[in-house]
Design a protein around this motif. Structure first.
Motif, PDB file in Angstrom:
ATOM      1  N   ALA A  50       0.833  -1.205   0.000  1.00 19.40           N
ATOM      2  CA  ALA A  50       0.000   0.000   0.000  1.00 19.40           C
ATOM      3  C   ALA A  50       0.867   1.255   0.000  1.00 19.40           C
ATOM      4  O   ALA A  50       1.861   1.341   0.713  1.00 19.40           O
ATOM      5  N   SER A  51       0.475   2.222  -0.834  1.00 16.95           N
ATOM      6  CA  SER A  51       1.154   3.514  -0.852  1.00 16.95           C
ATOM      7  C   SER A  51       0.111   4.610  -1.019  1.00 16.95           C
ATOM      8  O   SER A  51      -1.015   4.365  -1.442  1.00 16.95           O
ATOM      9  N   LEU A  52       0.508   5.829  -0.677  1.00 17.43           N
ATOM     10  CA  LEU A  52      -0.389   6.969  -0.782  1.00 17.43           C
ATOM     11  C   LEU A  52      -0.229   7.619  -2.148  1.00 17.43           C
ATOM     12  O   LEU A  52       0.869   7.994  -2.539  1.00 17.43           O
ATOM     13  N   GLU A  53      -1.317   7.735  -2.853  1.00 13.22           N
ATOM     14  CA  GLU A  53      -1.344   8.310  -4.196  1.00 13.22           C
ATOM     15  C   GLU A  53      -1.957   9.711  -4.153  1.00 13.22           C
ATOM     16  O   GLU A  53      -3.059   9.883  -3.641  1.00 13.22           O
ATOM     17  N   HIS A  54      -1.212  10.703  -4.639  1.00 11.91           N
ATOM     18  CA  HIS A  54      -1.792  12.012  -4.917  1.00 11.91           C
ATOM     19  C   HIS A  54      -2.307  11.910  -6.348  1.00 11.91           C
ATOM     20  O   HIS A  54      -1.508  11.841  -7.287  1.00 11.91           O
ATOM     21  N   VAL A  55      -3.616  11.849  -6.515  1.00 11.87           N
ATOM     22  CA  VAL A  55      -4.203  11.601  -7.826  1.00 11.87           C
ATOM     23  C   VAL A  55      -3.769  12.687  -8.805  1.00 11.87           C
ATOM     24  O   VAL A  55      -3.226  12.404  -9.864  1.00 11.87           O
ATOM     25  N   VAL A  56      -4.014  13.941  -8.451  1.00 11.57           N
ATOM     26  CA  VAL A  56      -3.445  15.052  -9.213  1.00 11.57           C
ATOM     27  C   VAL A  56      -2.089  15.303  -8.559  1.00 11.57           C
ATOM     28  O   VAL A  56      -2.020  15.604  -7.363  1.00 11.57           O
ATOM     29  N   PRO A  57      -1.000  15.122  -9.293  1.00  9.94           N
ATOM     30  CA  PRO A  57       0.328  15.237  -8.688  1.00  9.94           C
ATOM     31  C   PRO A  57       0.544  16.574  -7.978  1.00  9.94           C
ATOM     32  O   PRO A  57       0.081  17.625  -8.447  1.00  9.94           O
ATOM     33  N   ARG A  58       1.238  16.523  -6.873  1.00  9.07           N
ATOM     34  CA  ARG A  58       1.534  17.741  -6.100  1.00  9.07           C
ATOM     35  C   ARG A  58       2.192  18.795  -6.972  1.00  9.07           C
ATOM     36  O   ARG A  58       1.901  19.979  -6.842  1.00  9.07           O
ATOM     37  N   ALA A  59       3.072  18.373  -7.866  1.00  3.58           N
ATOM     38  CA  ALA A  59       3.802  19.320  -8.719  1.00  3.58           C
ATOM     39  C   ALA A  59       2.900  20.047  -9.718  1.00  3.58           C
ATOM     40  O   ALA A  59       3.295  21.067 -10.275  1.00  3.58           O
ATOM     41  N   TRP A  60       1.707  19.530  -9.965  1.00  2.00           N
ATOM     42  CA  TRP A  60       0.806  20.158 -10.917  1.00  2.00           C
ATOM     43  C   TRP A  60       0.042  21.325 -10.316  1.00  2.00           C
ATOM     44  O   TRP A  60      -0.531  22.144 -11.036  1.00  2.00           O
ATOM     45  N   PHE A  61      -0.007  21.425  -8.992  1.00  2.00           N
ATOM     46  CA  PHE A  61      -0.739  22.510  -8.348  1.00  2.00           C
ATOM     47  C   PHE A  61      -0.053  23.836  -8.639  1.00  2.00           C
ATOM     48  O   PHE A  61       1.165  23.946  -8.601  1.00  2.00           O
ATOM     49  N   GLY A  62      -0.857  24.833  -8.983  1.00  2.00           N
ATOM     50  CA  GLY A  62      -0.332  26.152  -9.332  1.00  2.00           C
ATOM     51  C   GLY A  62      -0.016  26.303 -10.809  1.00  2.00           C
ATOM     52  O   GLY A  62       0.381  27.376 -11.252  1.00  2.00           O
ATOM     53  N   LYS A  63      -0.190  25.243 -11.598  1.00  2.00           N
ATOM     54  CA  LYS A  63       0.073  25.310 -13.039  1.00  2.00           C
ATOM     55  C   LYS A  63      -1.233  25.530 -13.784  1.00  2.00           C
ATOM     56  O   LYS A  63      -2.225  24.845 -13.546  1.00  2.00           O
ATOM     57  N   ARG A  64      -1.224  26.467 -14.676  1.00  3.08           N
ATOM     58  CA  ARG A  64      -2.427  26.840 -15.418  1.00  3.08           C
ATOM     59  C   ARG A  64      -3.057  25.653 -16.145  1.00  3.08           C
ATOM     60  O   ARG A  64      -4.275  25.493 -16.160  1.00  3.08           O
ATOM     61  N   ALA A  65      -2.237  24.794 -16.740  1.00  5.26           N
ATOM     62  CA  ALA A  65      -2.757  23.655 -17.503  1.00  5.26           C
ATOM     63  C   ALA A  65      -3.519  22.663 -16.624  1.00  5.26           C
ATOM     64  O   ALA A  65      -4.311  21.879 -17.122  1.00  5.26           O
ATOM     65  N   ALA A  66      -3.290  22.692 -15.309  1.00  5.40           N
ATOM     66  CA  ALA A  66      -3.960  21.763 -14.395  1.00  5.40           C
ATOM     67  C   ALA A  66      -5.029  22.441 -13.548  1.00  5.40           C
ATOM     68  O   ALA A  66      -5.609  21.809 -12.665  1.00  5.40           O
ATOM     69  N   ALA A  67      -5.325  23.688 -13.813  1.00  5.63           N
ATOM     70  CA  ALA A  67      -6.244  24.462 -12.964  1.00  5.63           C
ATOM     71  C   ALA A  67      -7.613  23.801 -12.817  1.00  5.63           C
ATOM     72  O   ALA A  67      -8.176  23.753 -11.715  1.00  5.63           O
ATOM     73  N   ALA A  68      -8.163  23.273 -13.892  1.00  2.00           N
ATOM     74  CA  ALA A  68      -9.491  22.640 -13.810  1.00  2.00           C
ATOM     75  C   ALA A  68      -9.448  21.388 -12.930  1.00  2.00           C
ATOM     76  O   ALA A  68     -10.394  21.115 -12.191  1.00  2.00           O
ATOM     77  N   LEU A  69      -8.362  20.636 -13.003  1.00  7.71           N
ATOM     78  CA  LEU A  69      -8.227  19.430 -12.175  1.00  7.71           C
ATOM     79  C   LEU A  69      -8.036  19.789 -10.709  1.00  7.71           C
ATOM     80  O   LEU A  69      -8.687  19.217  -9.832  1.00  7.71           O
ATOM     81  N   THR A  70      -7.151  20.723 -10.436  1.00  9.58           N
ATOM     82  CA  THR A  70      -6.871  21.071  -9.042  1.00  9.58           C
ATOM     83  C   THR A  70      -8.082  21.723  -8.379  1.00  9.58           C
ATOM     84  O   THR A  70      -8.292  21.550  -7.186  1.00  9.58           O
ATOM     85  N   ALA A  71      -8.895  22.420  -9.150  1.00 12.21           N
ATOM     86  CA  ALA A  71     -10.107  23.026  -8.590  1.00 12.21           C
ATOM     87  C   ALA A  71     -11.083  21.962  -8.103  1.00 12.21           C
ATOM     88  O   ALA A  71     -11.830  22.182  -7.142  1.00 12.21           O
ATOM     89  N   ARG A  72     -11.064  20.790  -8.727  1.00 13.68           N
ATOM     90  CA  ARG A  72     -11.964  19.702  -8.324  1.00 13.68           C
ATOM     91  C   ARG A  72     -11.596  19.117  -6.963  1.00 13.68           C
ATOM     92  O   ARG A  72     -12.393  18.419  -6.352  1.00 13.68           O
ATOM     93  N   VAL A  73     -10.388  19.404  -6.500  1.00 11.97           N
ATOM     94  CA  VAL A  73      -9.957  18.917  -5.187  1.00 11.97           C
ATOM     95  C   VAL A  73      -9.664  20.082  -4.245  1.00 11.97           C
ATOM     96  O   VAL A  73      -8.880  19.957  -3.310  1.00 11.97           O
ATOM     97  N   GLY A  74     -10.289  21.214  -4.497  1.00 10.14           N
ATOM     98  CA  GLY A  74     -10.158  22.344  -3.591  1.00 10.14           C
ATOM     99  C   GLY A  74      -8.817  23.048  -3.650  1.00 10.14           C
ATOM    100  O   GLY A  74      -8.441  23.729  -2.714  1.00 10.14           O
ATOM    101  N   ASP A  75      -8.091  22.888  -4.747  1.00 14.55           N
ATOM    102  CA  ASP A  75      -6.786  23.537  -4.925  1.00 14.55           C
ATOM    103  C   ASP A  75      -5.783  23.203  -3.817  1.00 14.55           C
ATOM    104  O   ASP A  75      -4.881  23.982  -3.533  1.00 14.55           O
TER     105      ASP A  75
END
Length: 134
Positions: free
Chosen positions: A49-74
């Motif tokens: 078992a391992s912990l998965e960040h579904v939207v990678p931590r490194a993607w937060f704050g990147k414009r291309a991932a804004a719609a995804l990160t908004a779905r998890v409360g940024d």
């Protein structure tokens, strides 16, 4: 293992509708391949078992991932963005879609599909007992 990491594991497993508690901890399946996984009652990963960040931590704050990160409360550590995965799948995702970044259309599709799968498995955590184990 740090207490903060154990809390993240518990946050992921207690909000996973496929996870079931018993006296030995939580039993669930990998978000990717559906391998059976076990998390101890205190949030410690057992076996693969391992912990998965579904939207990678490194993607937060990147414009291309804004719609995804908004779905998890940024917030990368929001329970909606956390899942339990086997170490093999988690490592493979880290070498592939996570590394290519949100500007890569295929990586974006993979992460979007995983996030939809995680949100479909969502359940509210027990309010009276955070670990939910009797």
């Amino acid at each position: 293992m740090r207490p903060a990491l154990r809390r993240l594991f518990l946050s992921a497993v207690t909000t996973d509708s496929e996870a079931s508690p018993d006296v030995s901890g939580w039993h669930t399946r990998c978000l990717h391949c559906r391998t059976r996984l076990h998390v101890g009652p205190g949030g410690e990963p057992l076996g693969a078992a391992s912990l998965e960040h579904v939207v990678p931590r490194a993607w937060f704050g990147k414009r291309a991932a804004a719609a995804l990160t908004a779905r998890v409360g940024d917030a990368p550590d929001d329970a909606r963005n956390l899942a339990i995965a086997c170490t093999r799948c988690n490592h493979d995702k880290g070498k592939g879609p996570d590394a290519r970044g949100p500007q890569d259309s295929r990586a974006h599709e993979v992460v979007e599909a995983l996030l939809s799968k995680r949100l479909a498995r969502w359940r509210d955590a027990p309010s009276d007992d955070r670990d939910g184990i009797d």
